[in-house]
Design a protein around this motif. Structure first.
Motif, PDB file in Angstrom:
ATOM      1  N   PHE A   8      38.302  50.138  40.800  1.00  0.00           N
ATOM      2  CA  PHE A   8      36.891  50.509  40.665  1.00  0.00           C
ATOM      3  C   PHE A   8      36.287  50.114  39.336  1.00  0.00           C
ATOM      4  O   PHE A   8      35.079  50.063  39.192  1.00  0.00           O
ATOM      5  CB  PHE A   8      36.700  52.021  40.874  1.00  0.00           C
ATOM      6  CG  PHE A   8      37.293  52.869  39.780  1.00  0.00           C
ATOM      7  CD1 PHE A   8      36.503  53.378  38.768  1.00  0.00           C
ATOM      8  CD2 PHE A   8      38.649  53.162  39.770  1.00  0.00           C
ATOM      9  CE1 PHE A   8      37.056  54.164  37.763  1.00  0.00           C
ATOM     10  CE2 PHE A   8      39.206  53.952  38.785  1.00  0.00           C
ATOM     11  CZ  PHE A   8      38.399  54.453  37.772  1.00  0.00           C
ATOM     12  N   ASP A   9      37.093  49.834  38.342  1.00  0.00           N
ATOM     13  CA  ASP A   9      36.603  49.575  36.991  1.00  0.00           C
ATOM     14  C   ASP A   9      36.835  48.118  36.632  1.00  0.00           C
ATOM     15  O   ASP A   9      37.957  47.707  36.353  1.00  0.00           O
ATOM     16  CB  ASP A   9      37.333  50.491  36.005  1.00  0.00           C
ATOM     17  CG  ASP A   9      36.827  50.348  34.583  1.00  0.00           C
ATOM     18  OD1 ASP A   9      35.944  49.494  34.323  1.00  0.00           O
ATOM     19  OD2 ASP A   9      37.320  51.099  33.722  1.00  0.00           O
ATOM     20  N   ARG A  10      35.767  47.327  36.668  1.00  0.00           N
ATOM     21  CA  ARG A  10      35.932  45.893  36.392  1.00  0.00           C
ATOM     22  C   ARG A  10      36.273  45.610  34.938  1.00  0.00           C
ATOM     23  O   ARG A  10      36.680  44.514  34.599  1.00  0.00           O
ATOM     24  CB  ARG A  10      34.708  45.110  36.839  1.00  0.00           C
ATOM     25  CG  ARG A  10      33.449  45.422  36.083  1.00  0.00           C
ATOM     26  CD  ARG A  10      32.309  44.612  36.641  1.00  0.00           C
ATOM     27  NE  ARG A  10      31.057  45.011  36.027  1.00  0.00           N
ATOM     28  CZ  ARG A  10      29.927  44.445  36.248  1.00  0.00           C
ATOM     29  NH1 ARG A  10      29.865  43.426  37.081  1.00  0.00           N
ATOM     30  NH2 ARG A  10      28.838  44.861  35.664  1.00  0.00           N
ATOM     31  N   GLU A  11      36.122  46.596  34.065  1.00  0.00           N
ATOM     32  CA  GLU A  11      36.484  46.432  32.658  1.00  0.00           C
ATOM     33  C   GLU A  11      37.969  46.723  32.416  1.00  0.00           C
ATOM     34  O   GLU A  11      38.502  46.339  31.381  1.00  0.00           O
ATOM     35  CB  GLU A  11      35.641  47.367  31.782  1.00  0.00           C
ATOM     36  CG  GLU A  11      34.134  47.199  31.951  1.00  0.00           C
ATOM     37  CD  GLU A  11      33.621  45.847  31.478  1.00  0.00           C
ATOM     38  OE1 GLU A  11      34.143  45.331  30.472  1.00  0.00           O
ATOM     39  OE2 GLU A  11      32.714  45.298  32.129  1.00  0.00           O
ATOM     40  N   ALA A  12      38.603  47.396  33.341  1.00  0.00           N
ATOM     41  CA  ALA A  12      40.011  47.771  33.178  1.00  0.00           C
ATOM     42  C   ALA A  12      40.910  46.553  33.405  1.00  0.00           C
ATOM     43  O   ALA A  12      40.569  45.662  34.180  1.00  0.00           O
ATOM     44  CB  ALA A  12      40.383  48.880  34.149  1.00  0.00           C
ATOM     45  N   PRO A  13      42.068  46.517  32.738  1.00  0.00           N
ATOM     46  CA  PRO A  13      42.979  45.382  32.924  1.00  0.00           C
ATOM     47  C   PRO A  13      43.658  45.369  34.295  1.00  0.00           C
ATOM     48  O   PRO A  13      44.263  44.374  34.673  1.00  0.00           O
ATOM     49  CB  PRO A  13      44.013  45.568  31.811  1.00  0.00           C
ATOM     50  CG  PRO A  13      43.969  47.021  31.485  1.00  0.00           C
ATOM     51  CD  PRO A  13      42.559  47.472  31.754  1.00  0.00           C
ATOM     52  N   GLY A  14      43.562  46.438  35.039  1.00  0.00           N
ATOM     53  CA  GLY A  14      44.176  46.524  36.358  1.00  0.00           C
ATOM     54  C   GLY A  14      43.736  47.786  37.053  1.00  0.00           C
ATOM     55  O   GLY A  14      42.842  48.501  36.583  1.00  0.00           O
ATOM     56  N   PRO A  15      44.362  48.092  38.176  1.00  0.00           N
ATOM     57  CA  PRO A  15      43.975  49.284  38.928  1.00  0.00           C
ATOM     58  C   PRO A  15      44.471  50.562  38.260  1.00  0.00           C
ATOM     59  O   PRO A  15      45.319  50.531  37.373  1.00  0.00           O
ATOM     60  CB  PRO A  15      44.665  49.082  40.276  1.00  0.00           C
ATOM     61  CG  PRO A  15      45.883  48.295  39.941  1.00  0.00           C
ATOM     62  CD  PRO A  15      45.463  47.364  38.827  1.00  0.00           C
ATOM     63  N   THR A  16      43.947  51.667  38.721  1.00  0.00           N
ATOM     64  CA  THR A  16      44.376  52.988  38.277  1.00  0.00           C
ATOM     65  C   THR A  16      45.361  53.537  39.291  1.00  0.00           C
ATOM     66  O   THR A  16      45.098  53.507  40.499  1.00  0.00           O
ATOM     67  CB  THR A  16      43.157  53.935  38.167  1.00  0.00           C
ATOM     68  OG1 THR A  16      42.243  53.384  37.212  1.00  0.00           O
ATOM     69  CG2 THR A  16      43.564  55.336  37.760  1.00  0.00           C
TER      70      THR A  16
END
Length: 138
Positions: A8-16
């Motif tokens: 959901f977070d395009r700024e994150a390096p990967g999924p949660t």
């Protein structure tokens, strides 16, 4: 209960990674707090092709949507939630910045959407029951 992967977070390096109900609530709370309707894609960790549940939340309006694929009925590949017809011309939720259109009658109360997401987690990726589903012929 199995672990889920939440995109959901395009700024994150990967999924949660979502392993508990509290983890899922944390993700859903982030979505509900944004200024526009947003989506999270949930898949079963280690088996992403098994099932996908897209959960959309519009915290400002107290509404949300669901899209489930990989369900048990082989004649229908995917389903949208069915709720009250929206007053808006389009029902748009955003997945990592991209517009995603839903049927005009796909929105449900946010509490029902959150409950369905928790059921997806607790059943290990089964399509949530208690939702009026409509086949993806949109």
């Amino acid at each position: 209960m199995v672990a889920l992967v939440a995109w959901f977070d395009r700024e994150a390096p990967g999924p949660t990674q979502v392993e508990t109900a509290a983890d899922l609530d944390a993700v859903l709370d982030v979505l509900a707090a944004t200024r526009r309707p947003n989506l999270v894609e949930l898949t079963v960790a280690g088996d992403p092709g098994r099932a996908v549940l897209n959960v959309g939340l519009d915290g400002a309006r107290g509404r949300g949507v669901l899209y489930c694929s990989g369900a048990t009925d082989p004649s229908v590949d995917a389903y949208y939630s069915r709720g009250a017809k929206s007053d808006d011309a389009e029902t748009i939720y955003y997945y990592m910045g991209s517009d995603t259109e839903f049927p005009e009658d796909a929105e449900l109360p946010i509490s029902e959407v959150r409950k369905a997401a928790h059921q997806f987690l607790s059943t290990g990726g089964e399509r949530p029951d208690g939702i009026d589903w409509q086949a993806d012929d949109f």
